[in-house]
Structures are given as structure tokens and as C-alpha cells.
Design an enzyme around this catalytic site. Structure first.
Site, PDB file in Angstrom:
ATOM      1  N   HIS A   1       0.842  -1.211   0.000  1.00  0.00           N
ATOM      2  CA  HIS A   1       0.000   0.000   0.000  1.00  0.00           C
ATOM      3  C   HIS A   1       0.876   1.260   0.000  1.00  0.00           C
ATOM      4  CE1 HIS A   1      -3.311  -2.677   0.449  1.00  0.00           C
ATOM      5  NE2 HIS A   1      -2.985  -3.037   1.669  1.00  0.00           N
TER       6      HIS A   1
ATOM      7  N   ASP B   1      -4.786  -8.656  -3.092  1.00  0.00           N
ATOM      8  CA  ASP B   1      -5.067  -8.387  -1.683  1.00  0.00           C
ATOM      9  C   ASP B   1      -6.359  -9.044  -1.178  1.00  0.00           C
ATOM     10  OD1 ASP B   1      -5.095  -7.334   0.855  1.00  0.00           O
ATOM     11  OD2 ASP B   1      -4.991  -5.245   0.283  1.00  0.00           O
TER      12      ASP B   1
HETATM   13 ZN   LIG Z   1      -3.258  -6.920   2.876  1.00  0.00          ZN
END
Ligand SMILES: [Zn+2]
Length: 465
Positions: free
Chosen positions: A278, A329
């Protein structure tokens, strides 16, 4: 000729090449990548452009079972908006009920979906370790074994990243009840890694470590766990969730006066072994320093959009020479091309411009993004999956030149259409992972059974939720 494919067009690390002969050995590694040649007698010819398979650098397999099921407004106190944190509450309900059989069923189906969708390997950020009541299984590696078996059955390449999770917030706050299945002491984690290492080696899987986040790993643990990891394997990959949410940044500032990426760069030996998953919220200086560290930015466009995380500043990252790759993810989307599309569209929407991630050498956005995501994904995976080059694995995706969205186009335009021209059926024809054709050669009975078991596991989890 066995283990050989002739492609009229193939995407090599340097760009598109014509009349390329690809040959790989019995271990699935490319031994010949020769452009501008002719096909020897009897060589199989690809029915469309051949591009490298994309490494998926961030996965929590079990989350596929509730993809699409958190898309409604919940009952939040004080009329608060649904957020990452309310999604996490629902995620914990699944995480706290899943059984080993259910995890294996979900991961097996997910990995088949990935192979159909252009991913040829996956980094599994694996944090549910213990039985439902939080006690270790008789075999402490039970759930990790489920993931190893799912990868083996489907043929997808695997980087297994057992997750270290010790605290519920910055500065060492005690874990909460919902985290009971995640918690391991440092010693206990190192023993798990020692246990898994020979098995991963034997299977061709890469073993690394994922300190979950700065919320979950207290400062005093870092030195000890990294020293222990290095004693097992000093080159193994290290992945961490970092700066995904502004709330996390604020909490980190309140704790130590520093932002998460800033703190990490000051306190941990971040280098090319690391993947910063991220890293959405960074200052100019953090972008500069993190890129210079050599770490890969693990971008998860569909999940970051789904959870309302924010938008990573990719041009700024690239300006400082940063490497990046793609992860699916939470698996709201399992489609390599769609992740690239979302990444580019996020940049366009924010900047009100077009073709943001084209590069000086690759003016075609889809081509530029594919090449960069393969290189960064391979670095984060620490496996030889870095594209169509000698020594790398034969992880190949053959696009279907007869697909309506692609027919009659040039090879670069076919890849563009594959990524940007939305269509209802996949333009992928065949996929090889580690030199073996995967998406079309698995037995139909195996695929049907995997689908049935996935649906059964999801149904059971919902009944108990
Ligand atoms: Zn994650």
C-alpha cells in the site's frame, strides 16, 4: 518440440519483439528467448501475442470467500460512514471461523481463478495461524500447509509469507479477542519458519516473513525477528502493510511523532528485500526515501478502491526510481489486467490527464505497466519470474488473437485492448506457470470439484457468521 513455443509477437523485457522462439528446460526455466528467427519444424505456434505472467505480490486467500459481501451500509454508531475499520470487523468474523479444509478449498479455487486471469505466481500474506479458540493446532503449520497444498494442486508459483502479529495498536497495546488466531511470539514465528523452509524449498516455493504492520509488531521485536530470519535465510523477502489508511498515519504520529513510512525507514533495514504494501499515504520526502531504499511498492488498486484507502502517487514514485508491482489483496477483483486498468484510471482521475503511466521508452501504457509490474512483482516474490528472459521461469500468457476485442489489431494494441477495452469474456487463451500449461490442461473434474468445494466453504462460513 517439447517445451517450445514460437510467438509471432512476444513482450520481452526490452519491449515487443517479433518471431520469437521460446524454449524452456525440465525445471521450467527459459533457456532460449530468440527474436527474429524462424520456427523449427514441428514447433507449436502461439495463437496470439505472448506476454509474461504477472506475479501477484499480495494476497490474503481466505478473503476471496467474502468478496462482494461487504458492499452495503452497516449500522454505524453516530451515523459514521462505512470505512476500512468496519470492513475489518466483518473480515475478522470470517477469519475467526474458517477451518483448515475451508481455507484450502477457498485458496485452491482462488489460485485457479488467478491462473485464468493472468497471474502465474502469488505472494501469500498469511496471518490466520491458530485454531478457532486461539490455541495452536497440534501441527502448528496446519493452515500454512493448506496454502502450500493449494498452490501445488493448481500449479501457481508461491511465495509464502507467514505473518508476525503481536499487538493491536502502536506502542504495544495488547491484542484484542478478534486477533486471537493471528498471534505468535517471535520465537514461535522463527520455529514456524524453520519448520516450513525445507518444505517450501522442495516445492519450489519461496519462504519469507511478513511483519503485519507497525500496529501489530512492537518496536522491541524488530531487531530480534529480523536477526532470526536472517539466520534462517538472509535473502528471504520481507513484506509489510504500511500507511494504508490516514487513520493509521494519525495514530502513528500520536504514538511517536513520526509517520509510518518515516518510522520504518529510520528503525528497520529497509532495502530491496522489502515490499511496502500500500504505502498510500507518504510525504514527498517519504516517497523519495522509500524509493531510494530499493523496496518495492505493493499496489493493490481494486482493494485500495474498495476500502477507500486513497491513491498512491505513482508518477512521484517513478520519478525517484521506485519499483512497484500489483497485488489483488482482498480479491474484490481477481484479474491482472483489471488491476492495471484501475491503477492507471486512479492516476487519470486524480490528475485529470491521460496515459499517465506510459514511459519514455514505452509509450503504450499497458505495455509499460506490464513490464514494470512484472519486474517489481518478481523482486517482491524473490522468485525467477521477471519476464521472458533466459534464466527466468516460463510464466507465459498467450492472448487470443481471435477474440473479438483483439482481432485484427497490432500486438501492442492487443495488449492495450486486453487491459483497457472492457469486454465480457477474457482475451487470455492459455497460461503457463513454471513451464507447464495450467489453465487449459487441468482436469475438468478437478476444476468442477474445486468450484463445488469453494461454494460449500463460503456457504458454511456465511451460515456460521
Ligand atoms: Zn493486505
Amino acid at each position: 518440440m517439447k517445451n517450445t513455443l514460437f510467438a509471432e509477437n512476444a513482450l520481452l523485457p526490452t519491449g515487443w519483439a517479433q518471431n520469437v522462439l521460446l524454449h524452456w528446460n525440465a525445471t521450467g526455466h527459459l533457456t532460449q528467448v530468440e527474436p527474429n528467427t524462424t520456427a523449427p519444424e514441428g514447433t507449436e505456434e502461439a495463437k496470439g501475442p505472448v506476454i509474461p505472467g504477472l506475479p501477484n505480490l499480495h494476497s490474503h486467500a481466505f478473503q476471496r470467500a467474502f468478496a462482494g459481501l461487504t458492499e452495503y451500509r452497516g449500522q454505524n454508531p453516530d451515523g459514521a460512514q462505512d470505512s476500512f475499520w468496519s470492513w475489518r470487523t466483518l473480515m475478522y468474523r470470517f477469519a475467526n471461523r474458517i477451518t483448515p479444509d475451508q481455507l484450502e478449498a477457498i485458496a485452491t479455487w482462488l489460485y485457479l481463478e488467478m491462473l485464468q486471469a493472468g497471474y502465474t505466481s502469488v505472494c501469500e500474506f498469511h496471518y490466520v495461524h491458530h485454531a478457532e479458540d486461539g490455541t495452536p493446532y497440534a501441527d502448528d503449520a496446519t493452515l500454512a500447509q493448506c496454502l502450500l497444498r493449494a498452490a501445488k494442486k493448481t500449479g501457481i508459483g508461491l511465495t509464502l509469507l507467514p505473518v508476525l502479529y503481536q499487538t493491536s495498536g502502536f506502542g504495544g497495546t495488547a491484542p484484542v479477542e478478534g486477533q486471537r488466531r493471528f498471534i505468535r511470539s517471535t520465537d514461535n514465528m522463527l520455529r514456524l519458519l524453520e519448520r516450513l523452509k525445507p518444505q517450501c524449498d522442495a516445492q519450489g516455493a519461496r519462504l519469507g516473513l511478513a511483519p503485519h504492520s507497525l500496529r501489530a509488531v512492537p518496536p522491541e521485536t524488530w531487531r530480534e525477528v529480523l536477526a532470526g530470519l536472517n539466520a534462517i535465510d538472509a535473502t528471504s523477502p520481507v513484506h509489510i502493510h504500511i500507511a494504508e489508511q490516514t487513520g493509521e498515519v494519525d495514530a502513528c504520529l500520536a504514538w511517536c511523532g513520526q509517520r509510518p513510512v518515516e518510522w520504518l525507514l529510520d528503525h528497520a533495514p529497509v532495502d530491496a528485500r522489502w515490499c511496502l504494501v500500500h504505502a498510500t499515504h507518504m510525504t514527498l520526502q517519504e516517497y523519495q526515501r522509500a524509493a531510494a531504499s530499493g523496496a518495492v511498492a505493493g499496489i493493490c488498486p481494486s482493494t485500495e478502491a474498495n476500502l477507500g484507502d486513497g491513491i498512491f502517487d505513482m508518477p512521484l514514485w517513478l520519478q525517484h526510481g521506485g519499483a512497484w508491482g500489483i497485488g489483488s489483496d482482498s480479491h474484490a477483483t481477481v484479474n491482472a489486467a483489471e488491476e492495471l486498468l484501475l491503477l492507471e484510471y486512479g492516476q487519470r482521475l486524480q490528475r485529470r490527464s491521460r496515459n499517465v503511466l506510459a514511459s519514455a521508452t514505452q509509450t503504450q501504457v499497458a505495455t509499460a505497466m506490464t513490464l514494470q509490474a512484472v519486474v517489481g512483482g518478481a523482486q517482491a516474490s524473490d522468485r525467477a519470474v521477471g519476464g521472458l528472459a533466459v534464466g527466468q521461469q516460463a510464466d507465459l500468457v498467450e492472448l487470443d488473437a481471435e477474440h473479438l476485442a483483439l482481432a485484427g489489431l497490432s500486438a501492442p494494441d492487443m495488449l492495450s485492448a486486453h487491459v483497457f477495452a472492457s469486454h465480457r469474456t477474457s482475451a487470455i487463451r492459455r497460461v503457463w506457470a513454471g513451464g507447464l500449461e495450467r489453465n487449459t490442461t487441468l482436469a475438468p473434474e478437478f476444476i468442477a470439484q474445486a468450484a463445488t468445494e469453494f461454494v460449500a466453504a463460503r456457504t458454511q462460513l456465511l451460515e456460521n457468521a
